[in-house]
Design a protein around this motif. Structure first.
Motif, PDB file in Angstrom:
ATOM      1  N   UNK A  46       0.813  -1.226   0.000  1.00 14.18           N
ATOM      2  CA  UNK A  46       0.000   0.000   0.000  1.00 14.18           C
ATOM      3  C   UNK A  46       0.843   1.272   0.000  1.00 14.18           C
ATOM      4  N   UNK A  47       0.281   2.335  -0.583  1.00 13.39           N
ATOM      5  CA  UNK A  47       0.899   3.665  -0.508  1.00 13.39           C
ATOM      6  C   UNK A  47       0.852   4.133   0.951  1.00 13.39           C
ATOM      7  N   UNK A  48       1.822   4.981   1.364  1.00 11.19           N
ATOM      8  CA  UNK A  48       1.897   5.396   2.776  1.00 11.19           C
ATOM      9  C   UNK A  48       0.596   5.982   3.320  1.00 11.19           C
ATOM     10  N   UNK A  49      -0.120   6.783   2.485  1.00  9.40           N
ATOM     11  CA  UNK A  49      -1.337   7.412   3.032  1.00  9.40           C
ATOM     12  C   UNK A  49      -2.433   6.366   3.301  1.00  9.40           C
ATOM     13  N   UNK A  50      -2.442   5.294   2.524  1.00 10.62           N
ATOM     14  CA  UNK A  50      -3.420   4.234   2.783  1.00 10.62           C
ATOM     15  C   UNK A  50      -2.981   3.386   3.982  1.00 10.62           C
ATOM     16  N   UNK A  51      -1.670   3.177   4.101  1.00 12.69           N
ATOM     17  CA  UNK A  51      -1.158   2.455   5.278  1.00 12.69           C
ATOM     18  C   UNK A  51      -1.594   3.153   6.556  1.00 12.69           C
ATOM     19  N   UNK A  52      -1.460   4.483   6.555  1.00 15.27           N
ATOM     20  CA  UNK A  52      -1.792   5.254   7.763  1.00 15.27           C
ATOM     21  C   UNK A  52      -3.262   5.071   8.125  1.00 15.27           C
ATOM     22  N   UNK A  53      -4.110   4.901   7.125  1.00 14.53           N
ATOM     23  CA  UNK A  53      -5.547   4.790   7.418  1.00 14.53           C
ATOM     24  C   UNK A  53      -5.943   3.432   7.976  1.00 14.53           C
ATOM     25  N   UNK A  54      -5.055   2.447   7.828  1.00 16.08           N
ATOM     26  CA  UNK A  54      -5.360   1.124   8.378  1.00 16.08           C
ATOM     27  C   UNK A  54      -5.006   1.054   9.859  1.00 16.08           C
ATOM     28  N   UNK A  55      -4.075   1.914  10.273  1.00 13.71           N
ATOM     29  CA  UNK A  55      -3.694   1.929  11.691  1.00 13.71           C
ATOM     30  C   UNK A  55      -4.763   2.686  12.477  1.00 13.71           C
ATOM     31  N   UNK A  56      -5.262   2.082  13.551  1.00 15.20           N
ATOM     32  CA  UNK A  56      -6.254   2.775  14.370  1.00 15.20           C
ATOM     33  C   UNK A  56      -5.597   3.908  15.141  1.00 15.20           C
ATOM     34  N   UNK A  57      -6.311   5.022  15.303  1.00 17.57           N
ATOM     35  CA  UNK A  57      -5.810   6.055  16.203  1.00 17.57           C
ATOM     36  C   UNK A  57      -6.329   5.737  17.612  1.00 17.57           C
ATOM     37  N   UNK A  58      -5.960   6.601  18.569  1.00 14.15           N
ATOM     38  CA  UNK A  58      -6.277   6.281  19.968  1.00 14.15           C
ATOM     39  C   UNK A  58      -7.779   6.146  20.212  1.00 14.15           C
ATOM     40  N   UNK A  59      -8.563   7.027  19.582  1.00 12.29           N
ATOM     41  CA  UNK A  59     -10.015   6.965  19.791  1.00 12.29           C
ATOM     42  C   UNK A  59     -10.569   5.652  19.243  1.00 12.29           C
ATOM     43  N   UNK A  60     -10.152   5.310  18.043  1.00  8.42           N
ATOM     44  CA  UNK A  60     -10.662   4.068  17.438  1.00  8.42           C
ATOM     45  C   UNK A  60     -10.243   2.855  18.264  1.00  8.42           C
ATOM     46  N   UNK A  61      -9.015   2.895  18.765  1.00  5.75           N
ATOM     47  CA  UNK A  61      -8.520   1.755  19.553  1.00  5.75           C
ATOM     48  C   UNK A  61      -9.356   1.600  20.822  1.00  5.75           C
ATOM     49  N   UNK A  62      -9.621   2.721  21.493  1.00  3.49           N
ATOM     50  CA  UNK A  62     -10.420   2.649  22.724  1.00  3.49           C
ATOM     51  C   UNK A  62     -11.842   2.177  22.406  1.00  3.49           C
ATOM     52  N   UNK A  63     -12.421   2.705  21.341  1.00  7.80           N
ATOM     53  CA  UNK A  63     -13.795   2.321  21.002  1.00  7.80           C
ATOM     54  C   UNK A  63     -13.857   0.845  20.623  1.00  7.80           C
ATOM     55  N   UNK A  64     -12.798   0.336  19.971  1.00 13.02           N
ATOM     56  CA  UNK A  64     -12.755  -1.087  19.659  1.00 13.02           C
ATOM     57  C   UNK A  64     -12.668  -1.894  20.949  1.00 13.02           C
ATOM     58  N   UNK A  65     -11.785  -1.476  21.830  1.00 13.91           N
ATOM     59  CA  UNK A  65     -11.597  -2.254  23.063  1.00 13.91           C
ATOM     60  C   UNK A  65     -12.882  -2.334  23.880  1.00 13.91           C
ATOM     61  N   UNK A  66     -13.645  -1.259  23.882  1.00 18.47           N
ATOM     62  CA  UNK A  66     -14.889  -1.259  24.668  1.00 18.47           C
ATOM     63  C   UNK A  66     -16.107  -1.533  23.792  1.00 18.47           C
ATOM     64  N   UNK A  67     -15.873  -2.047  22.604  1.00 20.84           N
ATOM     65  CA  UNK A  67     -16.960  -2.381  21.678  1.00 20.84           C
ATOM     66  C   UNK A  67     -17.964  -1.224  21.572  1.00 20.84           C
ATOM     67  N   UNK A  68     -17.430  -0.024  21.388  1.00 18.33           N
ATOM     68  CA  UNK A  68     -18.196   1.219  21.211  1.00 18.33           C
ATOM     69  C   UNK A  68     -19.016   1.641  22.424  1.00 18.33           C
ATOM     70  N   UNK A  69     -18.799   0.969  23.577  1.00 21.57           N
ATOM     71  CA  UNK A  69     -19.523   1.400  24.779  1.00 21.57           C
ATOM     72  C   UNK A  69     -18.539   1.621  25.922  1.00 21.57           C
ATOM     73  N   UNK A  70     -17.711   2.668  25.811  1.00 17.40           N
ATOM     74  CA  UNK A  70     -16.719   2.898  26.860  1.00 17.40           C
ATOM     75  C   UNK A  70     -17.386   3.337  28.160  1.00 17.40           C
ATOM     76  N   UNK A  71     -16.746   3.025  29.314  1.00 17.96           N
ATOM     77  CA  UNK A  71     -17.291   3.540  30.573  1.00 17.96           C
ATOM     78  C   UNK A  71     -17.290   5.069  30.554  1.00 17.96           C
ATOM     79  N   UNK A  72     -18.176   5.690  31.364  1.00 18.13           N
ATOM     80  CA  UNK A  72     -18.371   7.141  31.285  1.00 18.13           C
ATOM     81  C   UNK A  72     -17.082   7.946  31.367  1.00 18.13           C
ATOM     82  N   UNK A  73     -16.132   7.531  32.207  1.00 21.98           N
ATOM     83  CA  UNK A  73     -14.923   8.366  32.362  1.00 21.98           C
ATOM     84  C   UNK A  73     -14.054   8.289  31.105  1.00 21.98           C
ATOM     85  N   UNK A  74     -14.046   7.144  30.436  1.00 16.44           N
ATOM     86  CA  UNK A  74     -13.272   7.021  29.189  1.00 16.44           C
ATOM     87  C   UNK A  74     -13.979   7.821  28.082  1.00 16.44           C
TER      88      UNK A  74
END
Ligand code: HEC
Length: 210
Positions: A46-74
C-alpha cells in the motif's frame, strides 16, 4: 487556532489495553487482530497514506476495546480531547452556500482506493441521513435531518453544535460511527460551512415542505 499533538492526545487517552472478549470465543490479542487487518489489505504493497488509514488512532482503539460502549470516564476523556482539537472558522461565520452543501451531501466521491486525490471529496451525508424531502434515496444509519434548521428555529447555538458534530462527532458521542470530517480533513472548513447552510438556510430544501 489550537492544535493537539498526537503525543498529547495519546497521553491523555492512555488506559490499560484490554483484550476483546466475546463469550464462547477464544481471546484474540490486539496485535493479532491488527495484523489480520493489515494482511487483509496487502499492507506491504500500500501507498503510505493508505497504510496510515489502516492503523487505528487512539479513539478508534479505545472504542474497539470497549466495543463502542466505553465507561463514562473514558467516554468523557475521548469527547474532551476531540472537542479541544476542533478548529473553528476564524471569521466566526458558520454558514456558506446551501446549494454547494447539497452537492457535497449527495457526493460520495473520494478516499477510496483508486480515487483521484485532486478531485473534490464529498460528505456522502445521504448515505446515512434523510435530509431534503425531495431526495428519495438515503440511508438510515444516522437520524433523519429533515427540517433540521427549522425545527431548531435556526438558532445560532444549534448551528455551532452541528459544526462540532460534523468536524468531529466524537466530541459529543465518544464512539460515534459518523466520519470525523474536519479532524480527518475529509471536508475543509468552507465545505463544512456549505453543508451547515444546507441544514440551516431557511431557503434550503431541507427546511421546505415537499
Ligand atoms: C456513516 C454514516 C454517517 C455519515 C456518512 C454521516 N453521518 Fe451524521 N450521524 C451518523 C450517526 C450514526 C449519527 C448519530 C450519532 C452521533 O450523533 O454522532 C449522526 C448524527 C448526525 C447529526 C446529529 C443529529 C442530532 O441532532 O441528533 C448531524 C447534524 C449529522 N449527523 C450531520 C451529518 C452531515 C451533515 C453529514 C455529511 C457531511 C453526515 N452527518 C454524515 C452517521 C453518519
Amino acid at each position: 487556532m489550537r492544535f493537539v499533538t498526537a503525543a498529547a492526545l495519546s497521553a491523555c487517552l492512555a488506559v490499560p489495553v484490554l483484550a476483546a472478549e466475546i463469550p464462547g470465543l477464544p481471546t484474540i490479542s490486539v496485535e493479532r487482530r491488527e495484523q489480520a487487518v493489515r494482511d487483509g489489505f496487502r499492507y506491504d504493497k500500500l501507498a503510505p497514506e493508505l497504510k496510515a488509514r489502516i492503523e487505528q488512532d487512539d479513539t478508534q482503539r479505545l472504542c474497539t476495546e470497549y466495543r463502542n460502549e466505553p465507561p463514562p470516564e473514558v467516554a468523557a476523556r475521548i469527547e474532551k480531547a476531540a472537542l479541544e482539537a476542533i478548529v473553528f472558522p476564524e471569521d466566526g461565520k458558520f454558514l456558506g452556500d446551501w446549494k454547494k452543501g447539497e452537492a457535497l451531501s449527495l457526493n460520495g466521491y473520494g478516499l477510496r482506493m483508486g480515487d483521484d486525490p485532486k478531485r473534490q471529496v464529498g460528505g456522502n451525508c445521504y448515505a446515512c441521513h434523510e435530509m431534503a424531502p425531495t431526495e428519495l434515496s438515503y440511508g438510515t444509519l444516522g437520524p433523519s435531518l429533515k427540517g433540521y434548521g427549522k425545527l431548531r428555529d435556526f438558532a445560532q447555538d444549534a448551528i455551532k453544535e452541528v459544526y462540532i458534530k460534523i468536524y468531529n462527532p466524537n466530541a459529543t458521542v465518544a464512539c460515534s460511527t459518523m466520519p470525523r470530517f474536519g479532524t480527518k480533513k475529509i471536508l475543509s472548513i468552507d465545505d463544512i460551512r456549505h453543508v451547515l447552510a444546507f441544514l440551516f438556510d431557511p431557503n434550503s430544501p431541507v427546511n421546505r415542505e415537499e
